[in-house]
Design an enzyme around this catalytic site. Sequence first.
Site, PDB file in Angstrom:
ATOM      1  CG  HIS A  52      -3.060  -7.109   5.304  1.00  0.00           C
ATOM      2  ND1 HIS A  52      -2.409  -7.801   6.307  1.00  0.00           N
ATOM      3  CD2 HIS A  52      -3.034  -7.918   4.210  1.00  0.00           C
ATOM      4  CE1 HIS A  52      -1.993  -8.964   5.830  1.00  0.00           C
ATOM      5  NE2 HIS A  52      -2.373  -9.062   4.565  1.00  0.00           N
ATOM      6  CG  ASN A 125       0.994 -12.822   6.297  1.00  0.00           C
ATOM      7  OD1 ASN A 125       0.584 -11.672   6.375  1.00  0.00           O
ATOM      8  ND2 ASN A 125       0.520 -13.687   5.421  1.00  0.00           N
ATOM      9  CE1 TYR A 335      -0.882  -8.736  -1.931  1.00  0.00           C
ATOM     10  CE2 TYR A 335       0.025  -7.174  -0.360  1.00  0.00           C
ATOM     11  CZ  TYR A 335      -0.580  -8.381  -0.632  1.00  0.00           C
ATOM     12  OH  TYR A 335      -0.879  -9.231   0.396  1.00  0.00           O
TER      13      TYR A 335
END
Length: 482
Positions: A52, A125, A335
């Site tokens: 990303h 997404n 993350y």
Amino acid sequence: MTILTTATGAPVADNQNSRTAGARGPVLLEDFHLLEKLQHFNRERIPERVVHAKGSGAYGVLEVTHDITQYTCASPFAQIGKKTEMFARFSTVGGEKGSADTDRDPRGFALKFYTEQGNWDLVGNNTPVFFLRDGIKFPDFIHTQKRDPKTNLKSPTMMFDFWSQSPESLHQVTTLFSDRGLPDGYRHMHGFGSHTYSLINASGERVWVKWHFLTLQGIRNLAPADAARIAGTDPDYAQRDLFNAIENGDFPRWRVCIQVMTEAQATQTPFNPFDLTKVWPHGDFPLIDVGTMTLNRNPQNYFAEVEQAAFSPSAIIPGLGFSPDKMLQARLFAYHDAHLYRVGTNYQALPVNRAHVPVNTYQRDGSMRFDGNFGGEPNYEPNRYAQAPKQDPRFAETPLAVDGYADRFDHRAGNDDYTQAGDLFRLMSDDQQTLLINNLVGAMGSVPQDIQLRQIEHFRRADPRYGDRIAEGLGLKTSVAA
């Protein structure tokens, strides 16, 4: 006139000329203004995201239009008409920061809601499913989407070698190579939380939930030839489109919906409801309206507000929760850990990431601590200070029953990886099927034949016509592929 200063606030008398020993002499080490500028310049780029990396962002608002308090006590949904400020970041997945916005790739759809009980991040997404169901395969998968370690080129062989030996990827591969694999910018695509999450109401009752964000601009996709042309002429096409729309007052909006499944229903579904490669049939679990999301303000500085924006599904608030989704469980760690590495241990205190309510924690110090570091308040707990932060059992989450043996269970054993992919293929119009076939044939043309045959067998198990048409397009006999 505003006076130019150094980073420490000292006025700068000359920003045009280095300090030298004579007009033609060497530069002096004492020219701290020159050194400071060069040193900061050398460090202006933080590491780009592993995935990303190329993205765009904007601020907006979530507005509740329907009552879902029977499912959740989360503060953003407390009443109809409630508005919650938020920030969204859209992105491609596999490309580097300088890659084209129109590459065939899933699109990240990351949302940060600044609620009265802290930040809630929903990191999904533009597709309701993904290539994997177990996070242990995520590094391997992403390596196939990056560059070949020898040629430093993108490699269809790497991609299809992995996919052909990972049949759970078939549903997402079918989506990726369909017309929706090339969305026309970020405003004309749906968004999904993708994972299964949970909602908990005021009585402590839990339900499982899927989040849907349906574009009110209408779905619009690019033809492959147009996407390739735009990639060469305007690689920042989606960034430009989003920024200009908001700047011109044409604020993009999404309809926010949920699907809800009870814990009892989850034990009776013919598929694993926590499997990220599966969708929940809308006929069995219809969409329930929640509200609207509107993006209405552009960032003032891309680096500060978009590049440093950091999202993690671990950012949750009371009334919202997780699920046994294996991919989600992996992302809860990965993350946050990525942001600690890329941005720094105090990334959550940066303006774009900072909660809009007071933060009371015993975390201290660390690189780039740019606030008061909680002054002289205690940095440990429990403690004797009445005003120091204390835990509050009122916010305890409803217990989740788990059982079974700890083991490495084969996630492919007994799992149907073909029915939903075949259903998706059969839902497509003839034109959409033809586009899908042509896209896959084009992508697989340079792939070694043993990989082609293995992948074709997956297509055929989803739908015989699906595999036969790809085999024909590749010049392979269907009987051989079978």
